[in-house]
Scaffold this active site. Structure first.
Site, PDB file in Angstrom:
ATOM      1  N   PHE A 418     -35.039  57.775  -4.150  1.00  0.00           N
ATOM      2  CA  PHE A 418     -36.470  57.757  -4.440  1.00  0.00           C
ATOM      3  C   PHE A 418     -37.153  58.985  -3.867  1.00  0.00           C
ATOM      4  O   PHE A 418     -36.889  59.376  -2.717  1.00  0.00           O
ATOM      5  CB  PHE A 418     -37.134  56.513  -3.823  1.00  0.00           C
ATOM      6  CG  PHE A 418     -36.733  55.216  -4.443  1.00  0.00           C
ATOM      7  CD1 PHE A 418     -37.531  54.613  -5.401  1.00  0.00           C
ATOM      8  CD2 PHE A 418     -35.555  54.584  -4.077  1.00  0.00           C
ATOM      9  CE1 PHE A 418     -37.170  53.403  -5.975  1.00  0.00           C
ATOM     10  CE2 PHE A 418     -35.184  53.377  -4.641  1.00  0.00           C
ATOM     11  CZ  PHE A 418     -35.992  52.788  -5.588  1.00  0.00           C
ATOM     12  N   ASP A 419     -38.031  59.575  -4.643  1.00  0.00           N
ATOM     13  CA  ASP A 419     -39.026  60.483  -4.085  1.00  0.00           C
ATOM     14  C   ASP A 419     -40.014  59.606  -3.311  1.00  0.00           C
ATOM     15  O   ASP A 419     -40.119  58.409  -3.567  1.00  0.00           O
ATOM     16  CB  ASP A 419     -39.723  61.221  -5.226  1.00  0.00           C
ATOM     17  CG  ASP A 419     -40.845  62.115  -4.724  1.00  0.00           C
ATOM     18  OD1 ASP A 419     -40.701  62.691  -3.647  1.00  0.00           O
ATOM     19  OD2 ASP A 419     -41.870  62.219  -5.431  1.00  0.00           O
ATOM     20  N   LYS A 420     -40.737  60.184  -2.356  1.00  0.00           N
ATOM     21  CA  LYS A 420     -41.649  59.368  -1.553  1.00  0.00           C
ATOM     22  C   LYS A 420     -43.050  59.317  -2.144  1.00  0.00           C
ATOM     23  O   LYS A 420     -43.527  58.255  -2.543  1.00  0.00           O
ATOM     24  CB  LYS A 420     -41.717  59.899  -0.109  1.00  0.00           C
ATOM     25  CG  LYS A 420     -42.632  59.072   0.808  1.00  0.00           C
ATOM     26  CD  LYS A 420     -42.618  59.577   2.229  1.00  0.00           C
ATOM     27  CE  LYS A 420     -43.424  60.847   2.380  1.00  0.00           C
ATOM     28  NZ  LYS A 420     -44.880  60.627   2.233  1.00  0.00           N
ATOM     29  N   THR A 423     -44.195  57.661  -5.595  1.00  0.00           N
ATOM     30  CA  THR A 423     -43.118  56.805  -6.085  1.00  0.00           C
ATOM     31  C   THR A 423     -43.062  55.529  -5.246  1.00  0.00           C
ATOM     32  O   THR A 423     -43.351  54.436  -5.725  1.00  0.00           O
ATOM     33  CB  THR A 423     -41.774  57.551  -6.044  1.00  0.00           C
ATOM     34  OG1 THR A 423     -41.874  58.732  -6.838  1.00  0.00           O
ATOM     35  CG2 THR A 423     -40.653  56.689  -6.571  1.00  0.00           C
ATOM     36  N   VAL A 619     -35.332  58.488  -8.808  1.00  0.00           N
ATOM     37  CA  VAL A 619     -36.661  58.036  -9.189  1.00  0.00           C
ATOM     38  C   VAL A 619     -37.668  59.031  -8.644  1.00  0.00           C
ATOM     39  O   VAL A 619     -37.757  59.224  -7.427  1.00  0.00           O
ATOM     40  CB  VAL A 619     -36.960  56.626  -8.638  1.00  0.00           C
ATOM     41  CG1 VAL A 619     -38.248  56.094  -9.242  1.00  0.00           C
ATOM     42  CG2 VAL A 619     -35.805  55.678  -8.919  1.00  0.00           C
TER      43      VAL A 619
END
Length: 769
Positions: A418-420, A423, A619
């Site tokens: 995951f990107d932070k 997201t 993501v």
């Protein structure tokens, strides 16, 4: 209908794309071809139109049954004649419509009459009723009522060297007539036609799931004219910045922003969110939404061909035209299986009497039974129906899948990165709390510090500054007026207030004024470990106040991560933010691993390492994380409503920014895979059983038709089960509770653009603060 699913079309289709890019300047001839619904027809049409002077490209929409011929001064009548020579009828398509519903009417009375006649013929043959020629007369009458179209299509297919079901059925029925099996030949054709009609209606459900997307946006809109009156005009003619009126109960024809009114919109066609959303002036609206509140006005921001809904439809059409790995394998299998069984049938007819001493007619009859079984229609047709059903179910849940291969392969994912920002978090910073450096200040002095900070923040366009300004405004604090404002990129803003120099910014700016005292550094480190960004307010070398700003975790992120862990998915977060901040967010979300201070290339390296260990998804927003998204086995884009790049580049787009849709996608992918495996087992199992029965002499022609057509109906019905429910779909109640009145969706959608525009105050994206 069934003629489209067999034969050697797999080779042709595999080597040619379903859609070719239209050459610039070429004219487009759009034709609806009712009989064109699978790759075999595409192969026939490509061969028929090959070498036609002026034809440069062909685009096939098999679900919509539309062929677009791109040409330069070609004879369009000649194109129609060549298509008609294949046994398919081209009909002109209204250029103002993307697709049209079938216009043909089925003559069920003919089929009913033929069934009665064939049954009488069969009974008369069994009990030797009447003269010997009575079954033959009755059988020919039944065949004349319903069998001639099948014969015609069968011989056209043979002429084009294609062994589809019509070709095999025509050969089998002709052989049955030649050996005197009149009644059985008629019954076979009647049963085949009946099953074909039932299957056509079943397949129509899959087509309707796509076709219904085309009707979500109305074809006209009520647009204000220069004289101030509103007039209904075609949506395709509405230009950007037009003012459109929407009454209660109406659907929106275009995208835009609200100018007047506070509507309540059902946006489920776009986002999959089942609860209505309150909107206010300035809020973004989308074509296909339904006005469940009052009349309102909005100003268009896109033309009809470029709305969010139009792009979704285009993506779904492209996805259903692509071929999933299982489908490509089955096509290759069918290209070998059908000719092989046809050859075996011929050998049985010729060699069986010699090898086992049966009569020639008995050997030929067994060969004809094998011919009916030779068509792998159930096997071939099961995959596209299942994939289209899955794609449609995903679209209804607010998940835009860009190809059947991604839907089918999603079940293999073992790791999700995951990107932070934007997201796992909302992508919009907000003020958490603030403290005055001097704890002895009275309430009036503290209020003045807030007002001063608000005055400085209002003069900066940075998202962190905007968070401070919003917090002050929400508390009713009037900002103080400052003068001589000077922006310091990457640090903050400096101004003059009452003849004194004041500043608002980060630690680097504080260091310039000599205000970064050791106790202050310790407080900054403490807040950073909690994942908060610190903004300092000061006067010359004196720090006055400290403001903590954070990008809040989405409330649904933890729920999504927990659900992913239950499904055996390993999770990690990749961010350019400070490692302490990333670790804090990962801890609150329950993510397994946290990696901070990463450049795009470093994110890519981590994704490559994960891919080497097993199937991995990424993501992100589809822009900043493009290298990692491209390298991952499946790239998921959040916030597709606000980002053109996300919809264009991602493999899967989650239309409402809800990470719980990842769980829905995984469950739907696993359900799709399970249905595919079930269908393959059913189709091959029934084929194997009836081949054994055919070799042992226990199978008849009509039994073979029942087996073949019955298998097709079973796998189609099994595939359509995906349309009725969305496995693991995230609940919408909590998501709706998080919606903060008007503009929630547009805030999500614009998150990517906001992050691209950050930099006026601190000069870096939030991840690097």
């Amino acid at each position: 209908m069934r003629d489209s699913c067999c034969g050697d079309s797999a080779k042709t289709h595999a080597s040619r794309p379903a859609s070719e890019a239209p050459p610039p300047g070429a004219r487009a001839l759009r034709l609806r071809i009712e009989a064109m619904d699978c790759p075999t027809e595409e192969a026939l049409l490509r061969r028929a139109l090959a070498g036609t002077p002026g034809v440069e490209a062909l685009n096939f929409d098999l679900i919509g049954r539309v062929l677009t011929v791109h040409h330069r001064d070609a004879d369009e009548e000649q194109i129609r004649r060549r298509i008609a020579a294949t046994g398919m009828t081209p009909e002109p398509l209204d250029p103002a419509r993307r697709s049209e519903a079938p216009s043909t009417r089925e003559n069920w009375w003919k089929l009913g009459g033929a069934a009665v006649i064939a049954l009488v013929a069969e009974v008369s043959d069994w009990i030797a009723l009447g003269t010997p020629w009575l079954p033959a007369v009755l059988a020919l009458a039944a065949i004349a009522l319903v069998g001639l179209p099948t014969w015609k299509k069968g011989f056209i297919a043979l002429r084009h060297r294609t062994l589809n079901i019509n070709a095999l059925m025509s050969v089998a029925v002709t052989g049955a007539l030649l050996i005197g099996q009149w009644a059985e030949a008629a019954m076979v054709l009647v049963l085949f036609t009946l099953a074909e009609r039932i299957e056509a209606r079943s397949l129509g459900r899959a087509r309707d799931a796509i076709r219904k997307l085309l009707t979500l946006a109305p074809e006209s809109a009520s647009v204000r004219q220069p004289d101030g009156r509103f007039r209904s005009v075609p949506a395709s003619s509405v230009v950007i910045d037009s003012l459109v009126r929407v009454r209660p109960g109406e659907r929106l024809a275009l995208d835009g922003s609200i100018v007047e009114g506070h509507p309540i919109l059902d946006e489920s066609p776009i986002t999959g969110e089942s609860l209505p959303v309150d909107k206010a002036p300035g809020g973004t609206v989308y074509a296909g939404s339904i006005n469940q509140g009052r009349e309102f006005l909005f100003r268009t921001s896109r033309v009809a061909a470029d709305t969010t809904l139009a792009r979704i439809i285009h993506a779904v059409e492209q996805a259903q035209a692509s071929r999933a790995p299982t489908q490509r394998f089955i096509d290759r299998f069918a290209a070998i299986y059908t000719p092989a069984v046809f050859t075996i049938a011929v050998l049985v007819g010729l060699a069986w009497p010699w090898l086992f001493g049966v009569g020639w007619l008995e050997g030929i009859y067994r060969a004809l039974v094998l011919l009916v079984i030779a068509c792998p229609c159930a096997l071939v047709i099961s995959t596209p129906v299942t994939i289209v059903s899955g794609l449609s179910a995903a679209a209804r849940a607010g998940i835009l899948v860009k190809g059947g291969s991604f839907l089918e392969q999603g079940h293999r994912l073992r790791t999700l990165a995951f990107d932070k920002t934007g997201t796992l978090t909302r992508g919009e910073p907000s003020q958490c709390h603030w403290d005055a450096i001097d704890d002895t200040l009275d309430s009036a002095a503290r209020q003045r510090l807030r007002a001063l900070a608000a005055g400085l923040a209002a003069r900066s366009g940075h998202p962190v500054s905007a968070a401070l300004a919003r917090a002050a405004e929400a508390e009713g604090i009037d900002s103080l007026a400052v003068a001589a404002v000077e922006e310091r990129p990457g640090r903050g803003v400096i101004a003059t207030w009452e003849g004194r120099r004041v500043w608002l910014g980060n630690l680097r700016l504080a260091e310039e004024f000599g205000a970064a005292i050791p106790p202050l550094r310790a407080r900054l480190a403490e807040h950073r470990k909690r994942g908060e960004t610190l903004v300092l307010l000061g006067e010359e070398e004196h720090p006055l106040a400290l403001f903590a700003v954070a990008d809040p975790l989405r409330e649904e992120s933890r729920e999504a991560i927990e659900a992913l862990h239950r499904r055996g998915i390993r999770t990690l977060v990749l961010s350019g933010d400070h490692p302490d901040s990333v670790a804090a967010v990962a801890g609150r979300a329950g993510i397994d691993e946290a990696h901070g201070a990463l450049l795009p290339g470093e994110k890519l390296a981590i994704i490559e390492a994960c891919v080497a260990e097993g199937p991995t998804g990424m993501v992100g927003d589809g822009i900043n994380d493009a290298p990692a998204l491209a390298r991952a086995d499946i790239g998921f884009a959040m916030g597709a409503l606000g980002s053109d790049a996300a919809i264009e580049t991602a493999d899967v787009a989650l239309m409402d920014d809800d990470p719980r849709r990842l769980v829905t996608f995984l469950d739907l992918s696993r359900a799709t895979r399970a249905v595919l495996m079930q269908n393959i087992a059913l189709a091959l199992g029934l084929k194997a059983v009836f081949m054994v029965l055919a070799f042992t002499g226990h199978a008849t022609l009509w039994m073979a038709v029942f087996a073949d057509m019955g298998a097709s109906l079973i796998v189609v019905a099994n595939g359509l089960r995906l349309l009725r429910s969305v496995p693991g779909r995230a609940g919408s109640a909590q998501h709706a509770a998080n919606q903060e009145g008007a503009g929630q969706l547009e805030d999500h959608g614009g998150g990517h653009h906001r992050r691209e525009q950050q930099g006026a105050m601190l000069g870096k994206p939030l991840d690097h603060q």
